[in-house]
Design an enzyme around this catalytic site. Sequence first.
Site, PDB file in Angstrom:
ATOM      1  N   HIS A  98       0.816  -1.221   0.000  1.00  0.00           N
ATOM      2  CA  HIS A  98       0.000   0.000   0.000  1.00  0.00           C
ATOM      3  C   HIS A  98       0.853   1.276   0.000  1.00  0.00           C
ATOM      4  O   HIS A  98       0.548   2.244   0.686  1.00  0.00           O
ATOM      5  CB  HIS A  98      -0.956  -0.004   1.177  1.00  0.00           C
ATOM      6  CG  HIS A  98      -1.995  -1.082   1.116  1.00  0.00           C
ATOM      7  ND1 HIS A  98      -2.501  -1.560  -0.084  1.00  0.00           N
ATOM      8  CD2 HIS A  98      -2.615  -1.800   2.098  1.00  0.00           C
ATOM      9  CE1 HIS A  98      -3.396  -2.508   0.178  1.00  0.00           C
ATOM     10  NE2 HIS A  98      -3.488  -2.670   1.474  1.00  0.00           N
ATOM     11  N   HIS A 172      -9.803   1.535   0.858  1.00  0.00           N
ATOM     12  CA  HIS A 172      -9.646   0.345   1.705  1.00  0.00           C
ATOM     13  C   HIS A 172     -10.728   0.280   2.789  1.00  0.00           C
ATOM     14  O   HIS A 172     -10.452  -0.101   3.925  1.00  0.00           O
ATOM     15  CB  HIS A 172      -8.256   0.338   2.343  1.00  0.00           C
ATOM     16  CG  HIS A 172      -7.745  -1.035   2.686  1.00  0.00           C
ATOM     17  ND1 HIS A 172      -8.345  -1.826   3.623  1.00  0.00           N
ATOM     18  CD2 HIS A 172      -6.701  -1.746   2.200  1.00  0.00           C
ATOM     19  CE1 HIS A 172      -7.675  -2.965   3.727  1.00  0.00           C
ATOM     20  NE2 HIS A 172      -6.674  -2.943   2.862  1.00  0.00           N
ATOM     21  N   GLU A 308     -11.380  -4.049  -2.716  1.00  0.00           N
ATOM     22  CA  GLU A 308     -10.400  -3.069  -3.178  1.00  0.00           C
ATOM     23  C   GLU A 308     -10.257  -3.152  -4.700  1.00  0.00           C
ATOM     24  O   GLU A 308      -9.612  -4.053  -5.225  1.00  0.00           O
ATOM     25  CB  GLU A 308      -9.055  -3.312  -2.505  1.00  0.00           C
ATOM     26  CG  GLU A 308      -9.112  -3.327  -0.986  1.00  0.00           C
ATOM     27  CD  GLU A 308      -7.870  -3.951  -0.382  1.00  0.00           C
ATOM     28  OE1 GLU A 308      -6.754  -3.433  -0.651  1.00  0.00           O
ATOM     29  OE2 GLU A 308      -8.001  -4.962   0.338  1.00  0.00           O
TER      30      GLU A 308
END
Length: 343
Positions: A98, A172, A308
């Site tokens: 991420h 998220h 996601e």
Amino acid sequence: MTLPDGRTVTRWTFGSAEGVTAEVLSLGARLQALRAPDRQGRQANIVLGCESADDLLGAASYFGATVGRYANRIADGALPLGGTVRRLATQPNGHTLHGGPDGFATRLWDGVAVREGRRAGVRLRLHSPDGDQGFPGALTVEVTYLLDPAGELRIGYRATTDAPTVVNLTNHAYFNLAGEGDGTVLDHLLQVEGDHYTPVDGELIPLGPFEAVAGTPFDLTEPALIGGRVHEDHPQVRLAGGGFDHNWVLRGEGLRRAAVLSHPASGRRVECLTTEPGLQVYTGNHFDGSLAGRSARPYPAHAGIALETQHFPDSPNRPEYPSTVLRPGEEYRSTTVYRFSAA
């Protein structure tokens, strides 16, 4: 909310009192809450979230956040680009997740309330300098949340760069359609519009080739009970810690349906549409009750599910996957839509 360094986090609230209402924070351009009615019209917040700045900078840093510069994993923090390999900032396991340990989820974004026709929301911007977490190029990012009276939340992403780089942005949010802190999502039904997924190794890095979902717990081409699938004895389910943490290869192109999540007991339903080629489904396998949300109730394993929308994990190291390279003069654009209803 005030951060430990004294900076103030801004909160925007928009929507309809009788319908869907969203809260967005400037910290991480984060969807902090989303209130939606059930079939009886009873409202509940249906996304996980914490009110403590320490939590939002720590264990809950990804909850509802805009993650990047590269959502999901890049193996060994290695970014091949332009004939050289860049070394990215990595998490303790040696991979980049991420966007790195100080990715976009921990940043304060600039924001302004916006209205487009019947839609209201907020537009947030962030400047990511050259070398940020090891990524090349100065990147300017914009995320817009727009909610209409019918209960459709549209998230639009844009980005430009002054040097070749990679971009892969997603939201998220963890959904629990029974209500935040109300048990688990094991009694939810999930359908995903994908006939293949990307199997992973023990560190959740894709092995490379796609695998057909047919005959596996990953076959969600028809609505399936999440609890029935995450408890199946399958090596990929075990690798992910007793559930899903995998990317589905979505059918088609353009803005189209990626998934449908529903909760029969409340009647709540969310349809996810995206322009992205993939969908990472994470069923909160590693929640252990140590973190409590806004309800003050702890989050056990499977307390929420993340849908996601994304390009595939580790795409920079997989030339056979769709490219995530962004060059000067180009504009990264991505759209994800969540349509909420109850029946």
